[in-house]
Write an enzyme that holds these catalytic residues in place. Structure first.
Site, PDB file in Angstrom:
ATOM      1  N   HIS A 131      -3.770 -20.215  12.933  1.00 17.07           N
ATOM      2  CA  HIS A 131      -5.157 -20.678  12.760  1.00 17.07           C
ATOM      3  C   HIS A 131      -6.015 -19.624  12.067  1.00 17.07           C
ATOM      4  CE1 HIS A 131      -9.142 -22.252  13.439  1.00 17.07           C
ATOM      5  NE2 HIS A 131      -9.456 -21.028  13.822  1.00 17.07           N
TER       6      HIS A 131
ATOM      7  N   ASP B  28       0.861  -1.182   0.000  1.00 19.17           N
ATOM      8  CA  ASP B  28       0.000   0.000   0.000  1.00 19.17           C
ATOM      9  C   ASP B  28       0.901   1.236   0.000  1.00 19.17           C
ATOM     10  OD1 ASP B  28       0.868   0.348   2.584  1.00 19.17           O
ATOM     11  OD2 ASP B  28      -1.034  -0.149   3.523  1.00 19.17           O
TER      12      ASP B  28
ATOM     13  N   GLN C 278     -11.902   6.997  -3.869  1.00 15.12           N
ATOM     14  CA  GLN C 278     -12.232   7.616  -2.591  1.00 15.12           C
ATOM     15  C   GLN C 278     -13.639   8.238  -2.683  1.00 15.12           C
ATOM     16  OE1 GLN C 278     -10.885   7.388   0.300  1.00 15.12           O
ATOM     17  NE2 GLN C 278      -8.857   6.546  -0.127  1.00 15.12           N
TER      18      GLN C 278
ATOM     19  N   ASP D 271      -7.438  -7.341   2.385  1.00 20.18           N
ATOM     20  CA  ASP D 271      -6.385  -7.453   3.390  1.00 20.18           C
ATOM     21  C   ASP D 271      -6.929  -6.877   4.690  1.00 20.18           C
ATOM     22  OD1 ASP D 271      -4.743  -4.729   4.318  1.00 20.18           O
ATOM     23  OD2 ASP D 271      -5.968  -4.478   2.522  1.00 20.18           O
TER      24      ASP D 271
END
Length: 376
Positions: A340, A92, A194, A271
């Site tokens: 996990h 990013d 945006q 993400d």
């Protein structure tokens, strides 16, 4: 970079696709584990590859620029070699970190002056030098420099900020056109939509970004405190405009439920720090719902962390053992929980892909959302 659509769901806008870069194939929908400072927190690269097995991870321009610094990364031959990762990386642009430093930064047309959270030193990010920094870091997918508006945000500010993000995008594109990659592989630039939670601004921004003709597109400025319904509404509006033949990346999202709902709206890439951060605090995500492993109720529960046995960890450790590790403040507990949670997120998007290709994603998604909404 190349993107191919492999299938669509008949009852939603969910898509299954394939992104191909010089570092390999990324099957979408995909969740990208966050490796902010050249490390997915608490996980060895061997475990990341073997037990979690993502096609791509994320790095952060702001953090890598400050530490270890770009000269070190360039000497190493780029981030891939520095951290011993031979698969895809996305970086990013630092826009979100600049947003989060609201008390110690100043935004002007030229760029952003900000203060390092490490030593208090002052630095300046512009669209041009952020492109140069990401050239040096060497990620396969790099993001345009943008301003991420807060929530709530008044209309006038959101509009002004959006137009500046568009002007910055033009400067990013010019810089990329006038420079080449530092290493022996190509980089793809994704611009960022945006417009806060204002539908008309989101439409304007999505149209501007679509017209830029980039190899992929991102949606920013969501998952910053707005209600989930507003996030979904804005994502829906934007996905209706962004080109169908390019991957769509919703930045910083989110919970497992958020991910499934946004896949249904046409998003391909995600993400979020949630699976790793929550793991370190003892919260586990499972197909049956969320678990606070610190609770006494798990003290003598010798069942797998997820009853379906879907992650590597489920076949090796029990709830009772993991609770014991947290109670004893053993680092291993946080590590197991992290593996996990990341394994569960990757399982979830891969299952979503299977159901999209099979044609029954919408029904499966509704069932999973209901199940995962439980607190166990």
């Amino acid at each position: 970079m190349k993107f191919e659509l492999k299938g669509k769901d008949s009852q939603s806008k969910a898509r299954a696709g394939k992104i191909t870069t010089d570092h390999g194939v990324i099957e979408t929908p995909i969740f990208m584990p966050v490796g902010t400072v050249a490390s997915v927190k608490g996980v060895h690269q061997r475990e990341l590859k073997e037990d979690i097995n993502p096609d791509i991870i994320l790095g952060n321009t702001y953090h890598l620029y400050l530490r270890p610094k770009t000269d070190i990364l360039e000497k190493a031959g780029g981030l891939h070699k520095f951290m011993n990762w031979d698969r895809n990386i996305l970086t990013d642009s630092g826009g979100y970190q600049v947003y989060s430093l609201s008390g110690t930064r100043k935004i002007v047309e030229e760029g952003v002056k900000f203060k390092s959270h490490i030593d208090g030193s002052y630095h300046f990010f512009s669209p041009e030098n952020v492109m140069d920094i990401q050239r040096t870091i060497g990620a396969d997918i790099i993001m345009a420099f943008d301003e991420c508006t807060p929530y709530p945000c008044d209309y006038t500010y959101a509009k002004r900020s959006m137009h500046m993000t568009h002007r910055w995008l033009d400067r990013c594109i010019d810089r990329i056109k006038n420079t080449g990659p530092r290493y022996d592989y190509q980089q793809a630039l994704f611009p960022i939509v945006q417009g806060s939670t204002y539908k008309d601004l989101r439409i304007q921004s999505a149209e501007y970004i679509a017209n830029a003709g980039a190899q992929g597109n991102a949606i920013g400025g969501l998952s910053v405190g707005e209600p989930a319904e507003e996030m979904y509404a804005m994502t829906d509006v934007v996905c209706n405009i962004l080109p169908e033949d390019k991957p769509r990346y919703l930045m910083g999202v989110g919970t497992p439920i958020n991910i499934l709902e946004n896949i249904a709206l046409g998003v391909d890439m995600f993400d979020c720090v949630m699976p790793t951060r929550n793991a370190r605090n003892g919260m586990l995500f499972t197909a049956q719902g969320t678990i606070n492993i610190k609770n006494k109720k798990w003290e003598d529960d010798f069942s797998p962390l997820d009853e379906m046995g879907i992650t590597f960890v489920d076949t090796h450790y029990t709830k009772a053992y993991l609770r014991h590790l947290f109670a004893a403040n053993e680092f291993l507990g946080k590590q197991i929980a992290t593996i996990h949670n990341l394994g569960f997120y990757l399982w979830l998007v891969r299952e979503a892909r299977k159901h999209i290709l099979a044609g029954d994603f919408y029904q499966w998604k509704n069932m999973m959302v209901k199940q995962m909404d439980n607190r166990l």
